[in-house]
Scaffold this motif. Structure first.
Motif: not given
Lengths: 111, 114
Positions: B11-12, B20-21, B88-89, B109-110
């Motif tokens: 995600x950028x 949201x993850x 971050x991851x 998720x990066x």
């Protein structure tokens, strides 16, 4: 607070030789220690663990040694293979399972 | 046995935006963790759930981060608003109900905040 330290950011060994990865900790309440292996773009994968009541645990090519008096543990890989090239994280936890990780050591095994 | 699933993988976003993850743990694992891993560092625990209750969120920056685990299964982690230092991851992990709780991680998720 760095309760778990991996002082070598990288290690390079020849295929077939022994790889030794080291980890130091400061919290004497830690009673369970783990090693995780991480490939790029993947999450850490559990490799091997050891309880504080033991000083050695072996699983195939992987052996973890625990020296409680020195607050030190190490992971030995024998023989090392190119597929072992990854980042290795040391982790430690107390009974409440709050796990602390070291910063990791990047292992490169050269063919 | 299926592993821990996470999405999105990458995600950028721009700073001050929201993100949201999502995490789906291993079936039957009661404990779920969210970690933040900054480049060159080990994973740092953000929050730990036992079923749908929070066990430890002492390192969660609550002014911008929130997490929930409805029905004790899936979980979401939200950042609002994002800062540059949030790049971050974000790793999700789960552990079983019994025995020594070895944690099993998802792919992460990066997140890149510009």
């Amino acid at each position: 607070d760095q309760q778990v330290k991996q002082n070598s950011p990288s290690l390079s060994v020849q295929e077939g030789r022994i790889s030794i990865l080291n980890c130091d900790y400061t919290n004497s309440m830690f009673d369970y220690f783990l090693w995780y292996k991480k490939y790029p773009a993947e999450g850490p994968t559990f490799l091997i663990s050891i309880s504080s009541i033991k000083d050695k645990n072996e699983d195939g090519r992987f052996t973890v040694f625990l020296n409680k008096s020195a607050k030190h543990l190490s992971l030995h890989i024998v023989p090392s293979q190119p597929g072992d090239s990854a980042v290795y994280f040391c982790a430690a936890s107390e009974a409440n399972n709050d796990m602390r990780f070291g910063a990791g050591t990047r292992l490169t095994v050269k063919p | 046995e299926a592993g821990v699933a996470q999405s999105p993988r990458y995600k950028i976003i721009e700073k001050r935006q929201s993100v949201a993850f999502w995490c789906n743990p291993i079936s039957g694992h009661a404990t779920l963790y969210w970690y933040q891993q900054i480049l060159g560092q080990g994973p740092k625990l953000l929050i730990q759930f036992q079923n749908n209750g929070v066990v430890d969120d002492s390192q969660l920056p609550k002014d911008r981060f929130s997490a929930e685990r409805l029905k004790g299964v899936d979980s979401t982690l939200k950042i609002q608003p994002a800062k540059l230092e949030d790049s971050a991851v974000y790793l999700c992990a789960s552990s079983p109900n019994t025995g020594r709780k070895t944690q099993y991680f998802g792919p992460g998720t990066r997140l890149l905040v510009l």
